[in-house]
Write a protein that holds these residues in place. Structure first.
Motif, mmCIF file in Angstrom:
data_model
loop_
_atom_site.group_PDB
_atom_site.id
_atom_site.type_symbol
_atom_site.label_atom_id
_atom_site.label_comp_id
_atom_site.label_asym_id
_atom_site.label_seq_id
_atom_site.Cartn_x
_atom_site.Cartn_y
_atom_site.Cartn_z
ATOM 1 N N VAL A 89 34.712 -6.308 9.281
ATOM 2 C CA VAL A 89 33.485 -6.859 9.884
ATOM 3 C C VAL A 89 32.320 -6.694 8.905
ATOM 4 O O VAL A 89 31.531 -7.624 8.672
ATOM 5 N N MET A 90 32.230 -5.509 8.289
ATOM 6 C CA MET A 90 31.171 -5.262 7.293
ATOM 7 C C MET A 90 31.277 -6.254 6.140
ATOM 8 O O MET A 90 30.271 -6.771 5.657
ATOM 9 N N MET A 91 32.500 -6.510 5.690
ATOM 10 C CA MET A 91 32.703 -7.434 4.567
ATOM 11 C C MET A 91 32.228 -8.841 4.929
ATOM 12 O O MET A 91 31.661 -9.553 4.096
ATOM 13 N N THR A 92 32.459 -9.251 6.181
ATOM 14 C CA THR A 92 32.030 -10.589 6.619
ATOM 15 C C THR A 92 30.501 -10.688 6.575
ATOM 16 O O THR A 92 29.949 -11.672 6.075
ATOM 17 N N PHE A 93 29.831 -9.659 7.098
ATOM 18 C CA PHE A 93 28.362 -9.666 7.041
ATOM 19 C C PHE A 93 27.888 -9.626 5.585
ATOM 20 O O PHE A 93 26.938 -10.311 5.206
ATOM 21 N N ALA A 94 28.571 -8.809 4.774
ATOM 22 C CA ALA A 94 28.193 -8.691 3.358
ATOM 23 C C ALA A 94 28.334 -10.038 2.646
ATOM 24 O O ALA A 94 27.468 -10.433 1.856
ATOM 25 N N ALA A 95 29.407 -10.767 2.956
ATOM 26 C CA ALA A 95 29.624 -12.083 2.326
ATOM 27 C C ALA A 95 28.517 -13.050 2.727
ATOM 28 O O ALA A 95 28.035 -13.841 1.911
ATOM 29 N N ASN A 96 28.103 -12.962 3.996
ATOM 30 C CA ASN A 96 27.050 -13.858 4.474
ATOM 31 C C ASN A 96 25.728 -13.571 3.758
ATOM 32 O O ASN A 96 24.986 -14.494 3.414
ATOM 33 N N ILE A 97 25.469 -12.290 3.501
ATOM 34 C CA ILE A 97 24.225 -11.941 2.792
ATOM 35 C C ILE A 97 24.333 -12.357 1.314
ATOM 36 O O ILE A 97 23.413 -12.952 0.768
ATOM 37 N N ALA A 98 25.471 -12.067 0.690
ATOM 38 C CA ALA A 98 25.629 -12.367 -0.743
ATOM 39 C C ALA A 98 25.551 -13.869 -1.018
ATOM 40 O O ALA A 98 24.959 -14.294 -2.008
ATOM 41 N N GLN A 99 26.117 -14.692 -0.124
ATOM 42 C CA GLN A 99 26.177 -16.137 -0.401
ATOM 43 C C GLN A 99 24.797 -16.785 -0.409
ATOM 44 O O GLN A 99 24.631 -17.874 -0.958
ATOM 45 N N ARG A 100 23.807 -16.108 0.172
ATOM 46 C CA ARG A 100 22.448 -16.683 0.142
ATOM 47 C C ARG A 100 21.926 -16.795 -1.284
ATOM 48 O O ARG A 100 21.060 -17.604 -1.575
ATOM 49 N N ARG A 101 22.463 -15.949 -2.189
ATOM 50 C CA ARG A 101 22.000 -15.992 -3.570
ATOM 51 C C ARG A 101 22.483 -17.248 -4.286
ATOM 52 O O ARG A 101 21.991 -17.581 -5.365
ATOM 53 N N ALA A 102 23.479 -17.925 -3.715
ATOM 54 C CA ALA A 102 23.986 -19.148 -4.351
ATOM 55 C C ALA A 102 23.165 -20.364 -3.952
ATOM 56 O O ALA A 102 23.432 -21.469 -4.419
ATOM 57 N N ARG A 103 22.169 -20.171 -3.096
ATOM 58 C CA ARG A 103 21.202 -21.200 -2.714
ATOM 59 C C ARG A 103 21.822 -22.585 -2.511
ATOM 60 O O ARG A 103 21.555 -23.531 -3.266
ATOM 61 N N GLY A 104 22.659 -22.688 -1.510
ATOM 62 C CA GLY A 104 23.121 -24.015 -1.095
ATOM 63 C C GLY A 104 24.336 -24.549 -1.813
ATOM 64 O O GLY A 104 24.749 -25.669 -1.544
ATOM 65 N N THR A 105 24.900 -23.813 -2.765
ATOM 66 C CA THR A 105 26.113 -24.318 -3.406
ATOM 67 C C THR A 105 27.256 -24.275 -2.390
ATOM 68 O O THR A 105 27.525 -23.218 -1.821
ATOM 69 N N PRO A 106 27.908 -25.424 -2.156
ATOM 70 C CA PRO A 106 28.959 -25.439 -1.141
ATOM 71 C C PRO A 106 30.082 -24.453 -1.467
ATOM 72 O O PRO A 106 30.428 -24.266 -2.622
ATOM 73 N N GLY A 107 30.628 -23.848 -0.432
ATOM 74 C CA GLY A 107 31.778 -22.954 -0.615
ATOM 75 C C GLY A 107 31.411 -21.533 -0.979
ATOM 76 O O GLY A 107 32.295 -20.695 -1.193
ATOM 77 N N ALA A 108 30.100 -21.225 -1.061
ATOM 78 C CA ALA A 108 29.693 -19.895 -1.534
ATOM 79 C C ALA A 108 30.132 -18.792 -0.564
ATOM 80 O O ALA A 108 30.512 -17.702 -1.002
ATOM 81 N N PHE A 109 30.089 -19.059 0.765
ATOM 82 C CA PHE A 109 30.484 -18.017 1.718
ATOM 83 C C PHE A 109 31.955 -17.636 1.541
ATOM 84 O O PHE A 109 32.302 -16.453 1.486
ATOM 85 N N GLY A 110 32.805 -18.644 1.429
ATOM 86 C CA GLY A 110 34.243 -18.387 1.245
ATOM 87 C C GLY A 110 34.498 -17.597 -0.022
ATOM 88 O O GLY A 110 35.284 -16.639 -0.028
ATOM 89 N N VAL A 111 33.824 -17.988 -1.095
ATOM 90 C CA VAL A 111 33.988 -17.287 -2.376
ATOM 91 C C VAL A 111 33.537 -15.832 -2.229
ATOM 92 O O VAL A 111 34.222 -14.901 -2.668
ATOM 93 N N ALA A 112 32.372 -15.642 -1.588
ATOM 94 C CA ALA A 112 31.835 -14.280 -1.437
ATOM 95 C C ALA A 112 32.782 -13.431 -0.579
ATOM 96 O O ALA A 112 33.043 -12.268 -0.913
ATOM 97 N N LEU A 113 33.297 -14.019 0.489
ATOM 98 C CA LEU A 113 34.179 -13.254 1.382
ATOM 99 C C LEU A 113 35.461 -12.825 0.659
ATOM 100 O O LEU A 113 35.865 -11.658 0.708
ATOM 101 N N VAL A 114 36.082 -13.791 -0.032
ATOM 102 C CA VAL A 114 37.334 -13.470 -0.739
ATOM 103 C C VAL A 114 37.065 -12.447 -1.856
ATOM 104 O O VAL A 114 37.845 -11.513 -2.061
ATOM 105 N N SER A 115 35.945 -12.630 -2.562
ATOM 106 C CA SER A 115 35.645 -11.727 -3.684
ATOM 107 C C SER A 115 35.356 -10.313 -3.197
ATOM 108 O O SER A 115 35.851 -9.333 -3.774
ATOM 109 N N ILE A 116 34.546 -10.205 -2.137
ATOM 110 C CA ILE A 116 34.199 -8.872 -1.619
ATOM 111 C C ILE A 116 35.434 -8.223 -0.996
ATOM 112 O O ILE A 116 35.723 -7.038 -1.244
ATOM 113 N N ALA A 117 36.180 -9.014 -0.228
ATOM 114 C CA ALA A 117 37.390 -8.462 0.405
ATOM 115 C C ALA A 117 38.415 -8.083 -0.669
ATOM 116 O O ALA A 117 39.061 -7.032 -0.585
ATOM 117 N N GLY A 118 38.538 -8.942 -1.689
ATOM 118 C CA GLY A 118 39.494 -8.662 -2.765
ATOM 119 C C GLY A 118 39.086 -7.432 -3.565
ATOM 120 O O GLY A 118 39.928 -6.572 -3.859
#
Lengths: 278, 234
Positions: A89-118
């Motif tokens: 659950v923490m990783m999901t929230f963390a991915a949501n916060i991290a993806q904001r730094r990609a400022r609208g690039t599509p797919g950033a949430f998925g990338v952040a989630l997989v990267s943080i979880a990985g």
């Protein structure tokens, strides 16, 4: 002084939090008065929302951390897998916060989630299995959360740096594409630069460990009466794990994020390239 | 006896691109033949660079398509297409490293390694003899532009798209580049589309002249005289 007057740990904590809050509000008040005077002189409106934003952040931080304390209290006697769920659950929230730094690039949430979880997930799992992290909820969640938070920061920095590099060097990237190069080939120097820039803050933290600052785990262990040498060694363990996680997370972010800057026809996407010139 | 028409290498069919409701290029129909240099003229912002980007498929058409040797270019792998349709941009963006590294870049993408003699020959042709090992950081704007041109030629493209390739060059260097381009197009039987703001250059090099305005082809003439004659008509 406080603990002499308030022996109960719960009320002591509330009193300490209240004093810290008052201090933060006093500092904020001084800052707001300074800004208001500056604005009155210059006629600007800079920092108008600072007071409101800071109050919201303080309130939110207080409520969140109390909730975490409550949840931890409830989970302490539960099975280890519940700690794993909490970290997910923490990783999901963390991915949501991290993806904001990609400022609208599509797919950033998925990338952040997989990267943080990985990154964080593999390090926590391996270290728990090896016994470096004690396989108890009381150990897993606090240490896991430090590692997840580190992964979140690194992922956010990696997304921000990579996007900055692509935007700053879109013409060079397109020069490579125009010659028949693969996107990964044209991106290579900029990925390398972004990767190094993302890892430098982590290296600086390792370099300054103990000299510039004494981090929380060590301070907490010493306050709790643990031998300072063991506390220092364990703090180093945590920092090394955070660094390993950061490196893994940054690498995963770079590998996974690259393709999101390109269309299927290997053109820089609209977010990365100002291709509206005439 | 009928005159044999040179083969069409590249043709466009109703080619257009819109971005955010703005039309950059609209309904372009043109054909480039083997062995010819076609010049494209028009005011800044008329869509010339946008058209070149579409032909190299750096941007995606929102209408129409491009045929390369009669085949819809969207069916070709983008890397293969771009190595065959070379684009030299107005601003020469060189890759970090030596001049020789830059020249070898394109062929290396197809697992071809240019030998030293080939690299030296390409550099000789544009007056940069002995520049192979120089770091690109130390090149002047004109030298960088010449390296960018031979870097594209090293790919031996069937179509050359040139966006004001001599804008940063002095007169002597411009003449060298023009000779190289004419020689390449003639020897390789390639087609060349040249964007230029210099009427004398267009006059010297082009067999046909395209005129663009606000994203449209407004004229296709055999020589510059036709363009000027039309613009003089009341």
């Amino acid at each position: 002084m406080l603990n002499q007057w308030i022996p109960d740990p719960l009320w002591l904590g509330i009193a300490q939090a209240a004093i810290a809050l008052v201090l933060a509000l006093l500092v904020l008040l001084v800052l707001l008065v300074t800004i208001a005077r500056f604005n009155a002189t210059t006629g600007t409106t800079a920092g108008d929302r600072l007071g409101q934003d800071t109050l919201m952040a303080l309130a939110r931080g207080l409520i969140q951390i109390i909730l975490v304390g409550l949840v931890l209290g409830l989970l302490l006697d539960q099975a280890l897998w519940t700690g794993g769920v909490m970290l997910l659950v923490m990783m999901t929230f963390a991915a949501n916060i991290a993806q904001r730094r990609a400022r609208g690039t599509p797919g950033a949430f998925g990338v952040a989630l997989v990267s943080i979880a990985g990154g964080a997930g593999s390090v926590v799992a391996l270290m728990t299995w090896l016994g470096v992290i004690e396989p108890t909820i009381a150990s897993l969640i606090p240490i896991g959360s430090i590692i997840v938070a580190g992964a979140m920061q690194s992922c956010g920095q990696a997304l921000d740096r990579l996007q900055g590099e692509v935007r700053a060097h879109s013409a060079e990237i397109e020069a490579g594409l125009a010659l028949g190069a693969a996107p990964s080939t044209t991106m290579a120097p900029f990925v390398q630069a972004a990767m190094l820039a993302s890892l430098i803050p982590r290296l600086d933290i390792l370099r300054s460990l103990g000299i510039v600052w004494i981090p929380g785990i060590m301070a907490g262990m010493i306050l709790g009466g643990i031998d300072p040498i063991y506390a220092a060694l364990y703090q180093f363990v945590i920092m090394a794990l955070v660094f390993a996680t950061a490196t893994l997370t940054v690498c995963l972010t770079m590998v996974l994020m690259q393709k999101h800057f390109f269309t299927p026809a290997e053109q820089l996407s609209a977010e990365a390239s100002p291709s509206t010139r005439g | 006896m009928p005159v044999k028409q040179a083969a069409v290498i590249l043709a466009t069919q109703g080619l257009g691109r819109q971005v955010g409701g703005k039309t950059l290029v609209d309904a372009i129909a043109l054909a480039l033949h083997a062995g010819e240099i076609v010049a494209m003229i028009g005011p800044s912002g008329s869509g010339k660079s946008s058209l070149l980007r579409l032909l190299n498929r750096l941007d995606e058409p929102t209408s129409g398509t491009v045929l390369l040797w009669g085949e819809d270019y969207r069916t070709l792998p983008p890397r293969q297409l771009r190595s065959q349709v070379g684009l030299v941009m107005q601003q020469p963006y060189l890759f970090r490293g030596s001049v020789a590294d830059n020249i070898r870049f394109g062929p290396r993408q197809r697992q071809m390694l240019l030998d030293d003699a080939t690299v030296d020959g390409l550099l000789d042709s544009v007056g940069l003899t002995g520049y192979g090992q120089r770091d690109v950081k130390h090149l002047s704007g004109g030298e960088a532009q010449r390296v960018a041109i031979v870097r594209t030629l090293a790919n031996q493209p069937h179509v050359l798209l040139l966006d004001e390739p001599t804008s940063a060059l002095d007169e002597a260097s411009e003449q060298i580049i023009e000779r190289v381009l004419v020689g390449y197009v003639s020897q390789q039987q390639a087609a060349c589309l040249l964007v230029s703001h210099r009427p004398e250059q267009v006059q010297r090099l082009a067999q046909r002249v395209l005129s663009m305005d606000r994203g449209h082809l407004t004229a296709i003439e055999e020589t510059m005289e036709h363009i000027y004659a039309e613009s003089m008509d009341p």
